[in-house]
Scaffold this motif. Sequence first.
Motif, PDB file in Angstrom:
ATOM      1  N   VAL A 491       1.836  -2.481 -25.631  1.00 48.71           N
ATOM      2  CA  VAL A 491       2.485  -3.427 -24.710  1.00 48.71           C
ATOM      3  C   VAL A 491       3.753  -3.962 -25.380  1.00 48.71           C
ATOM      4  O   VAL A 491       3.687  -4.682 -26.378  1.00 48.71           O
ATOM      5  CB  VAL A 491       1.546  -4.590 -24.334  1.00 48.71           C
ATOM      6  CG1 VAL A 491       2.303  -5.628 -23.506  1.00 48.71           C
ATOM      7  CG2 VAL A 491       0.350  -4.065 -23.550  1.00 48.71           C
ATOM      8  N   THR A 502       3.367 -11.657 -24.750  1.00 50.79           N
ATOM      9  CA  THR A 502       3.209 -10.325 -25.329  1.00 50.79           C
ATOM     10  C   THR A 502       2.297 -10.335 -26.553  1.00 50.79           C
ATOM     11  O   THR A 502       1.567  -9.364 -26.813  1.00 50.79           O
ATOM     12  CB  THR A 502       4.590  -9.759 -25.715  1.00 50.79           C
ATOM     13  OG1 THR A 502       5.485  -9.891 -24.613  1.00 50.79           O
ATOM     14  CG2 THR A 502       4.492  -8.298 -26.125  1.00 50.79           C
ATOM     15  N   LEU A 583       5.007  -6.298 -16.893  1.00 50.72           N
ATOM     16  CA  LEU A 583       4.191  -5.623 -17.901  1.00 50.72           C
ATOM     17  C   LEU A 583       4.856  -4.297 -18.238  1.00 50.72           C
ATOM     18  O   LEU A 583       5.022  -3.447 -17.362  1.00 50.72           O
ATOM     19  CB  LEU A 583       2.773  -5.392 -17.376  1.00 50.72           C
ATOM     20  CG  LEU A 583       1.817  -4.608 -18.285  1.00 50.72           C
ATOM     21  CD1 LEU A 583       1.585  -5.347 -19.603  1.00 50.72           C
ATOM     22  CD2 LEU A 583       0.493  -4.337 -17.567  1.00 50.72           C
ATOM     23  N   PHE A 585       4.818  -0.997 -20.864  1.00 55.21           N
ATOM     24  CA  PHE A 585       4.211  -0.177 -21.924  1.00 55.21           C
ATOM     25  C   PHE A 585       5.273   0.739 -22.499  1.00 55.21           C
ATOM     26  O   PHE A 585       6.098   1.298 -21.751  1.00 55.21           O
ATOM     27  CB  PHE A 585       3.069   0.673 -21.370  1.00 55.21           C
ATOM     28  CG  PHE A 585       1.810  -0.082 -21.055  1.00 55.21           C
ATOM     29  CD1 PHE A 585       0.877  -0.346 -22.045  1.00 55.21           C
ATOM     30  CD2 PHE A 585       1.549  -0.522 -19.767  1.00 55.21           C
ATOM     31  CE1 PHE A 585      -0.295  -1.033 -21.762  1.00 55.21           C
ATOM     32  CE2 PHE A 585       0.390  -1.214 -19.471  1.00 55.21           C
ATOM     33  CZ  PHE A 585      -0.542  -1.475 -20.464  1.00 55.21           C
TER      34      PHE A 585
END
Length: 588
Positions: A491, A502, A583, A585
């Motif tokens: 993440v 985070t 969010l 990745f």
Amino acid sequence: MNYKATIYIFSILCFGLLFASCQKEESEFIDETDQDETITTNSTLANLLLRTSQNPGGGDDIIDGNSCTQVKYPVTVIANGQEVVLESEADIALIQAIFDQFPNDTDTLEIVFPITLILKDFTEIEVNSQAELDALADACDGDTAISCVDFVYSISFFVYNTENEQTTTVIINSDVELYLFLFNLDEDEVISIDFPISVILQDGSTVAINNNQELEDLLDNVDCNDDGEEELSEFEENLTTGNWYVTYFFDDFDETGDFSGYEFTFATDNTAQATNGSTTIDGTWNLTTGSTPKLDLFFGANDPFDELDEDWELLEATSEIIRLKHISGGDGSVDYLTFERTPNTGGNNEEVNILIENLTTGSWYITLFQDDGDDETTNYNGYEFTFFIDGSATAVSTDQTVNGFWAVETEEDDVELVFNFNHSGEEDPFKELNDDWMVVEATQLTIRLSDESGSGQNDLLTFEREPNGNGGNDPDPQELRDILQAGTWYVDTFLDDGEDETSVFNGYDFTFSSSQTVTANNGSETVYGIWIVSVVGEALNFEFDMDSPINDADDDEYKVLQFSETSVTFIIRDSEGNIEDTLTFKKN
């Protein structure tokens, strides 16, 4: 006849004696040996008078780089990539405003040559290049003008020539005349001022001068740099007079509406109040002096007034408007605060806020750059642009990272996006991006910008989510599934209602399996969850559900903003289209 002739000759002799007597009286009007009454070409007072009457060149040093010359307006400059036409010395504030847009960037100023400079003796020369201008700056002798004292003209000078013993009177009506008169004074000439004379000081007051010593003392001791105290005194008087309203407050986003309806007053005892008629917030203010005067505000610890509790740098201060800025000691972001005499009834600028949300979420690629009609898009192929909430930006390719800054400004009804990227010179394509671009369109997938070029054409700049310009249309869920199942991920960003959380996921590597299960391992524990990619309407939907302790990002309404082989960004929007959660990745 002889009698008449005798009378005539006698009359001539008497007139001659009388004329000789008047000439003597005139020559004795100036005593060349009296240093208290006379001025010679090399005397201290003569030099002070020259410096007071010479053309002042210090007010535009930000342009010409020296105090010996003055720019003749209008002149065109390019400040941090933005073209500005200066019509007078007052417009130099436009350059400073551009330099103030970003706190940590490298400010650059280019002059559009040729320009005309006025020398200290009021003659004019044309300068055709920066090299010529630099040479003039190097030759500047640093004999600064006394620019804060003005003579009240006219002034009469008596001039005595020691060689021919003649006395004349010269009446001076301007600084130009006085400078040329003193500059051309011969060594065998002695001058004297017909006192009293008057001068106007920096504070606007008029002072009578009665002799050489008084004049020399004043000019020799005046400090033309001490106007700061007077300006601060005027600022305090304006601040503590009448009512003020917050008409602009920017802290990452436009939050002006938080202070809607509140009337601010600042008292002379350094107390302050904000009231909307039913609620009153008490506070304090203090003005700190120094090289950069600051206004310290404190309105307590309650939201949103605690956002005002900073030491604000003064950008502009008049009786009608006070513009302030604060550079955060944490992330270096810049907050802006403006007070005016009439309230802003428009609240927050939602157009600006949505633009900032979209811009700072995920990555962008330049899919169109048109300069003076030429398509130069390929100059930016391979660069992935990221714009951070603190006003910084990066453009990253496989072999280079270019750093820069960005800001959003409003001009009447227009919204402008300002860029300032580092560059290596004229041939660097990133220099072409540095400008104030008008926002034509801004969505979560596309940002279209326009700027009128010097040739009158519109330069065009478009950012999109994909390098090929398809903007993420026609989504393919299987493509995203395949990407997530390849390798492990971490993440990179999790924003929950704008708050950076985070760190919850620090140290965890995620593995997405084909069975729609996901595991996260930090080396000491494994956390299990599920993931589902589907199509909802015309958008890719992402459902994410992890077990404790890393279940903070769980939701079934994520929309896929963009994805690549190495990065995937999901967002959640509220009912008004604003981004609530983000969010991201990234692949290990």
